[in-house]
Design a protein around this motif. Structure first.
Motif, PDB file in Angstrom:
ATOM      1  N   ALA A  96       0.828  -1.209   0.000  1.00 30.29           N
ATOM      2  CA  ALA A  96       0.000   0.000   0.000  1.00 30.29           C
ATOM      3  C   ALA A  96       0.865   1.262   0.000  1.00 30.29           C
ATOM      4  O   ALA A  96       0.576   2.227  -0.715  1.00 30.29           O
ATOM      5  N   LEU A 121       2.193   1.633  -3.547  1.00 34.51           N
ATOM      6  CA  LEU A 121       1.184   2.125  -4.484  1.00 34.51           C
ATOM      7  C   LEU A 121       0.889   3.599  -4.258  1.00 34.51           C
ATOM      8  O   LEU A 121       0.705   4.362  -5.218  1.00 34.51           O
ATOM      9  N   ARG A 122       0.843   4.006  -3.003  1.00 32.29           N
ATOM     10  CA  ARG A 122       0.614   5.431  -2.695  1.00 32.29           C
ATOM     11  C   ARG A 122       1.730   6.292  -3.272  1.00 32.29           C
ATOM     12  O   ARG A 122       1.471   7.342  -3.886  1.00 32.29           O
ATOM     13  N   PRO A 134      -3.899   3.140  -6.759  1.00 30.89           N
ATOM     14  CA  PRO A 134      -4.308   2.402  -5.560  1.00 30.89           C
ATOM     15  C   PRO A 134      -5.814   2.551  -5.385  1.00 30.89           C
ATOM     16  O   PRO A 134      -6.304   3.611  -5.005  1.00 30.89           O
ATOM     17  N   PHE A 176      -6.641   4.834  -0.617  1.00 25.40           N
ATOM     18  CA  PHE A 176      -7.397   3.980  -1.521  1.00 25.40           C
ATOM     19  C   PHE A 176      -8.834   4.501  -1.652  1.00 25.40           C
ATOM     20  O   PHE A 176      -9.396   5.008  -0.687  1.00 25.40           O
TER      21      PHE A 176
END
Length: 343
Positions: A27, A30-31, A45, A66
């Protein structure tokens, strides 16, 4: 993600199945990718799902930016906007989760170890063929630029003819419940041992073992706590790998030739490649490119494969996933280690 004139264009919406430690690492990756001009047009994301805890999913989504949070895997898989699912659950659950995702029309990036055994891996890849979706193993070292750097150094002749290779990865992680649980395919092999095995396979991609000897120590619950294995490869190289979930290891990969040797610092996320001459003098240090976390390379490869209509990633094709699973099955057979669900 749109499709025009037979080719995909657009951004791949990535979802994470699971909210554990490795899911958080992905995560964060992806951020950062969404904020990086190199990647933000490629991946987004998008969603996260827990098995049965919507509040945890909502908190996770809020922390990492997200769009969607789901308190059940099935609800997320019903979302038509999900393009790629990163499976971040324990090893024993990878097969069922990967199959469920693909039957719901989702491409999958399955965290290593791909499955608990070769039989499970074959079932997953059968579904991948049937659904014609991307299915690839998320073993990050396979996708890193350092892989080519190490291979180029070996093939350059700077250490002469390779004769021996050694690789270690050991972390004190036995305190994690899944690591000691036989029902979750716990043990050092699938979690940390998979990396030194892959290191050897990447260093000598055309070689096959002709003979293997190994030994391991079991925990009181019957999973492998630490092990050592020697592979005699058909190219004349002797490969020694070891791993432990109770010790702090060197994390080194060492390739020894008749004119010198090279040391890879941290085979789990290579930091540098050091080259030594026959007199043990450091003659070169080959740098490794800066990265976000190292996870971005597997995400980029998977996203591009989806956009190009591919069903596997060239960095870790299905055949290679099956080969590594077979090696690990062979080691467990030598030790007599059988998971409860295999009986």
């Amino acid at each position: 993600m749109s499709k025009r004139n037979g080719t995909h264009e657009g951004t791949v919406n990535v979802a994470i199945l699971g909210c554990g430690r490795i899911a958080r690492h992905m995560a964060r990756t992806l951020r950062s990718m969404a904020r990086d001009e190199r990647y933000r047009g490629l991946v987004r994301p998008y969603a996260v799902a827990t098995r049965a805890d919507e509040r945890r999913a909502v908190e996770f989504a809020g922390e990492y930016g997200f769009d969607k949070a789901y308190g059940a895997y099935e609800t997320m898989l019903a979302d038509p906007e999900v393009d790629l699912v990163y499976i971040a659950t324990p090893h024993a659950l990878h097969a069922q989760h990967a199959i469920a995702c693909m039957l719901a029309g989702k491409n999958v990036l399955v965290e290593k170890s791909f499955t608990a055994n070769t039989g499970q891996a074959k079932k997953v890849l059968d579904v991948a063929r049937q659904t014609k979706l991307l299915c690839t193993e998320a073993i990050w070292t396979r996708y890193m630029p350092s892989r080519a750097i190490i291979l180029d150094a070996i093939r350059s002749g700077v250490i002469g003819e390779p004769r021996q290779v050694y690789a270690n990865l050991s972390y004190p992680v036995s305190g994690k419940a899944r690591m000691t649980d036989p029902a979750m395919a716990g043990g050092a092999l699938l979690d940390v041992g998979v990396y030194p095995i892959n290191f050897v396979a990447m260093a000598f991609p055309d070689a096959e073992p002709t003979r293997v000897t190994s030994s391991c120590v079991f925990t009181d619950r019957g999973v492998d706590e630490q092990f050592c294995a020697t592979f005699w490869l058909d190219n004349g190289v002797m490969a020694v790998v070891d791993a432990s979930m109770t010790a702090v290891g060197s994390r080194q990969g060492i390739v020894q030739g008749d004119k010198g040797y090279l040391i890879v610092e941290n085979i789990n996320n290579p930091e540098a490649v050091k080259v030594f001459d026959p007199d043990h003098r450091l003659v070169d240090t080959i740098p490794v490119p800066e990265q976000i976390t190292g996870y971005e390379y597997q995400v980029v490869s998977a996203a591009k494969a989806i956009l190009e209509g591919e069903r596997e990633c060239r960095e870790m094709p299905h055949e290679e996933t099956l080969r590594i699973m077979g090696v690990m099955d062979g080691l467990r057979a030598q030790w007599g280690e059988v998971y409860p669900f295999e009986r």
